[in-house]
Design a protein around this motif. Structure first.
Motif, PDB file in Angstrom:
ATOM      1  N   PHE A  22      52.566  38.935  26.920  1.00 41.91           N
ATOM      2  CA  PHE A  22      52.852  39.182  28.330  1.00 41.91           C
ATOM      3  C   PHE A  22      54.225  38.614  28.641  1.00 41.91           C
ATOM      4  CE2 PHE A  22      52.838  37.730  32.787  1.00 41.91           C
ATOM      5  CZ  PHE A  22      52.583  38.929  33.418  1.00 41.91           C
ATOM      6  N   VAL A  23      55.087  39.436  29.208  1.00 42.15           N
ATOM      7  CA  VAL A  23      56.404  38.971  29.624  1.00 42.15           C
ATOM      8  C   VAL A  23      56.662  39.531  31.010  1.00 42.15           C
ATOM      9  CG1 VAL A  23      58.870  38.934  29.126  1.00 42.15           C
ATOM     10  CG2 VAL A  23      57.232  38.954  27.249  1.00 42.15           C
ATOM     11  N   ALA A  24      56.964  38.662  31.956  1.00 41.06           N
ATOM     12  CA  ALA A  24      57.248  39.112  33.317  1.00 41.06           C
ATOM     13  C   ALA A  24      58.268  38.184  33.947  1.00 41.06           C
ATOM     14  CB  ALA A  24      55.974  39.132  34.158  1.00 41.06           C
ATOM     15  N   ALA A  25      59.022  38.745  34.852  1.00 45.26           N
ATOM     16  CA  ALA A  25      60.005  37.930  35.567  1.00 45.26           C
ATOM     17  C   ALA A  25      59.298  36.919  36.461  1.00 45.26           C
ATOM     18  CB  ALA A  25      60.919  38.816  36.389  1.00 45.26           C
ATOM     19  N   SER A  26      58.130  37.286  36.939  1.00 44.02           N
ATOM     20  CA  SER A  26      57.354  36.352  37.746  1.00 44.02           C
ATOM     21  C   SER A  26      55.883  36.531  37.447  1.00 44.02           C
ATOM     22  CB  SER A  26      57.619  36.567  39.241  1.00 44.02           C
ATOM     23  OG  SER A  26      57.152  37.829  39.628  1.00 44.02           O
ATOM     24  N   CYS A  27      55.079  35.598  37.858  1.00 43.60           N
ATOM     25  CA  CYS A  27      53.646  35.673  37.653  1.00 43.60           C
ATOM     26  C   CYS A  27      52.966  34.915  38.778  1.00 43.60           C
ATOM     27  CB  CYS A  27      53.261  35.091  36.293  1.00 43.60           C
ATOM     28  SG  CYS A  27      53.753  33.369  36.095  1.00 43.60           S
ATOM     29  N   PRO A  28      51.705  35.006  39.018  1.00 40.32           N
ATOM     30  CA  PRO A  28      50.816  35.918  38.324  1.00 40.32           C
ATOM     31  C   PRO A  28      51.087  37.355  38.742  1.00 40.32           C
ATOM     32  CG  PRO A  28      49.637  34.794  40.052  1.00 40.32           C
ATOM     33  CD  PRO A  28      51.019  34.220  40.034  1.00 40.32           C
ATOM     34  N   ALA A  29      50.977  38.205  37.786  1.00 40.00           N
ATOM     35  CA  ALA A  29      51.139  39.637  38.018  1.00 40.00           C
ATOM     36  C   ALA A  29      50.008  40.334  37.292  1.00 40.00           C
ATOM     37  CB  ALA A  29      52.490  40.101  37.483  1.00 40.00           C
ATOM     38  N   THR A  30      49.907  41.601  37.460  1.00 31.48           N
ATOM     39  CA  THR A  30      48.879  42.338  36.747  1.00 31.48           C
ATOM     40  C   THR A  30      49.266  42.387  35.283  1.00 31.48           C
ATOM     41  OG1 THR A  30      48.506  43.664  38.695  1.00 31.48           O
ATOM     42  CG2 THR A  30      47.631  44.517  36.637  1.00 31.48           C
ATOM     43  N   ALA A  31      48.504  41.713  34.460  1.00 32.66           N
ATOM     44  CA  ALA A  31      48.796  41.654  33.035  1.00 32.66           C
ATOM     45  C   ALA A  31      47.913  42.640  32.290  1.00 32.66           C
ATOM     46  CB  ALA A  31      48.544  40.244  32.514  1.00 32.66           C
ATOM     47  N   THR A  32      48.349  42.994  31.116  1.00 31.94           N
ATOM     48  CA  THR A  32      47.520  43.844  30.288  1.00 31.94           C
ATOM     49  C   THR A  32      46.381  43.011  29.729  1.00 31.94           C
ATOM     50  OG1 THR A  32      48.922  43.361  28.390  1.00 31.94           O
ATOM     51  CG2 THR A  32      49.436  45.342  29.643  1.00 31.94           C
ATOM     52  N   ALA A  33      45.277  43.669  29.442  1.00 30.81           N
ATOM     53  CA  ALA A  33      44.136  42.964  28.865  1.00 30.81           C
ATOM     54  C   ALA A  33      44.570  42.326  27.548  1.00 30.81           C
ATOM     55  CB  ALA A  33      42.986  43.935  28.642  1.00 30.81           C
ATOM     56  N   GLY A  34      43.987  41.185  27.254  1.00 32.24           N
ATOM     57  CA  GLY A  34      44.310  40.521  26.007  1.00 32.24           C
ATOM     58  C   GLY A  34      45.456  39.534  26.122  1.00 32.24           C
ATOM     59  N   SER A  35      45.750  39.105  27.319  1.00 31.82           N
ATOM     60  CA  SER A  35      46.806  38.123  27.528  1.00 31.82           C
ATOM     61  C   SER A  35      46.232  36.910  28.248  1.00 31.82           C
ATOM     62  CB  SER A  35      47.923  38.729  28.376  1.00 31.82           C
ATOM     63  OG  SER A  35      48.752  37.726  28.905  1.00 31.82           O
ATOM     64  N   VAL A  36      46.762  35.738  27.939  1.00 36.21           N
ATOM     65  CA  VAL A  36      46.324  34.522  28.615  1.00 36.21           C
ATOM     66  C   VAL A  36      46.548  34.637  30.118  1.00 36.21           C
ATOM     67  CG1 VAL A  36      48.511  33.290  28.332  1.00 36.21           C
ATOM     68  CG2 VAL A  36      46.381  32.010  28.498  1.00 36.21           C
ATOM     69  N   PHE A  37      47.537  35.422  30.539  1.00 31.18           N
ATOM     70  CA  PHE A  37      47.829  35.580  31.967  1.00 31.18           C
ATOM     71  C   PHE A  37      46.979  36.670  32.612  1.00 31.18           C
ATOM     72  CE2 PHE A  37      51.687  33.734  30.116  1.00 31.18           C
ATOM     73  CZ  PHE A  37      51.612  32.523  30.755  1.00 31.18           C
ATOM     74  N   ASN A  38      45.984  37.140  31.882  1.00 30.67           N
ATOM     75  CA  ASN A  38      44.969  38.026  32.442  1.00 30.67           C
ATOM     76  C   ASN A  38      43.690  37.233  32.736  1.00 30.67           C
ATOM     77  OD1 ASN A  38      44.300  40.681  33.280  1.00 30.67           O
ATOM     78  ND2 ASN A  38      42.957  40.861  31.509  1.00 30.67           N
ATOM     79  N   ASP A  39      43.630  35.998  32.252  1.00 28.28           N
ATOM     80  CA  ASP A  39      42.488  35.121  32.493  1.00 28.28           C
ATOM     81  C   ASP A  39      42.481  34.715  33.976  1.00 28.28           C
ATOM     82  OD1 ASP A  39      40.501  33.046  30.925  1.00 28.28           O
ATOM     83  OD2 ASP A  39      41.415  32.141  32.699  1.00 28.28           O
ATOM     84  N   SER A  40      41.371  34.950  34.645  1.00 28.72           N
ATOM     85  CA  SER A  40      41.319  34.738  36.094  1.00 28.72           C
ATOM     86  C   SER A  40      41.560  33.280  36.489  1.00 28.72           C
ATOM     87  CB  SER A  40      39.979  35.218  36.654  1.00 28.72           C
ATOM     88  OG  SER A  40      38.913  34.453  36.122  1.00 28.72           O
ATOM     89  N   ILE A  41      41.109  32.329  35.697  1.00 22.74           N
ATOM     90  CA  ILE A  41      41.303  30.921  36.035  1.00 22.74           C
ATOM     91  C   ILE A  41      42.775  30.540  35.893  1.00 22.74           C
ATOM     92  CG2 ILE A  41      40.708  28.545  35.401  1.00 22.74           C
ATOM     93  CD1 ILE A  41      37.934  29.645  34.592  1.00 22.74           C
ATOM     94  N   VAL A  42      43.420  31.015  34.847  1.00 25.33           N
ATOM     95  CA  VAL A  42      44.849  30.760  34.656  1.00 25.33           C
ATOM     96  C   VAL A  42      45.646  31.369  35.802  1.00 25.33           C
ATOM     97  CG1 VAL A  42      46.849  31.218  33.175  1.00 25.33           C
ATOM     98  CG2 VAL A  42      44.668  30.561  32.144  1.00 25.33           C
ATOM     99  N   VAL A  43      45.329  32.612  36.144  1.00 28.52           N
ATOM    100  CA  VAL A  43      46.041  33.307  37.223  1.00 28.52           C
ATOM    101  C   VAL A  43      45.868  32.575  38.549  1.00 28.52           C
ATOM    102  CG1 VAL A  43      46.076  35.429  38.596  1.00 28.52           C
ATOM    103  CG2 VAL A  43      46.004  35.557  36.107  1.00 28.52           C
ATOM    104  N   ARG A  44      44.630  32.137  38.868  1.00 34.87           N
ATOM    105  CA  ARG A  44      44.399  31.411  40.129  1.00 34.87           C
ATOM    106  C   ARG A  44      45.137  30.080  40.157  1.00 34.87           C
ATOM    107  NH1 ARG A  44      38.582  33.090  40.104  1.00 34.87           N
ATOM    108  NH2 ARG A  44      38.365  31.271  38.797  1.00 34.87           N
TER     109      ARG A  44
END
Length: 152
Positions: free
Chosen positions: A68-90
């Motif tokens: 996962f690479v993004a200029a900012s986060c949390p963003a809609t990540a593709t499945a299979g990324s640590v930044f798709n984990d709901s606890i990490v995103v929150r």
């Protein structure tokens, strides 16, 4: 009979009001600093929570953080990324809401990094997959190091 006036003169009252005003203004400046320090602690605490959840994600997903690479986060990540984990995103969203709202997240296989700016400051806090948690002078983009996705 004696005529004795009891009470305060106008000058005495104005002096007291001026002193109270000075004390209040000094106290308010300290309160503003304390509020910013509290926001900084909120950023650190939430990113530490995200880091712990990211470690669990890594262990539960075949020892990978995904990509996962993004200029900012949390963003809609593709499945299979640590930044798709709901606890990490929150946790990152909460850190951004108490901080300066500027974020940077990136992950690739064995590496990940997440950084959030402080409120009212030019510094940011960064955590990564190598266990690093530290403050950086500058924006979160500068804190996340190129293609290795680690905190500088």
């Amino acid at each position: 009979m004696k005529n004795i006036n009891k009470g305060f003169t106008l000058i005495e009252l104005l002096v007291v009001v001026a002193i109270i005003g000075i004390i209040t203004s000094v106290g308010m400046s300290f309160l503003g600093d304390a509020r910013n320090r509290g926001s900084d602690v909120g950023v650190k605490t939430n990113l530490e929570g995200a880091k712990k959840q990211a470690e669990l994600y890594y262990l539960n997903n075949n020892n990978t953080y995904g990509t996962f690479v993004a200029a900012s986060c949390p963003a809609t990540a593709t499945a299979g990324s640590v930044f798709n984990d709901s606890i990490v995103v929150r946790a990152i969203a909460k850190a951004a809401s108490v901080g300066g709202n500027t974020t940077r997240c990136a992950a690739s296989g064995q590496d990940y990094a997440a950084a959030v700016s402080y409120k009212g400051s030019s510094s940011s806090w960064c955590v990564d997959g190598q266990g690093v948690s530290k403050q950086y002078a500058g924006t979160p983009t500068a804190a996340v190091n190129g293609s290795t996705y680690r905190c500088n």
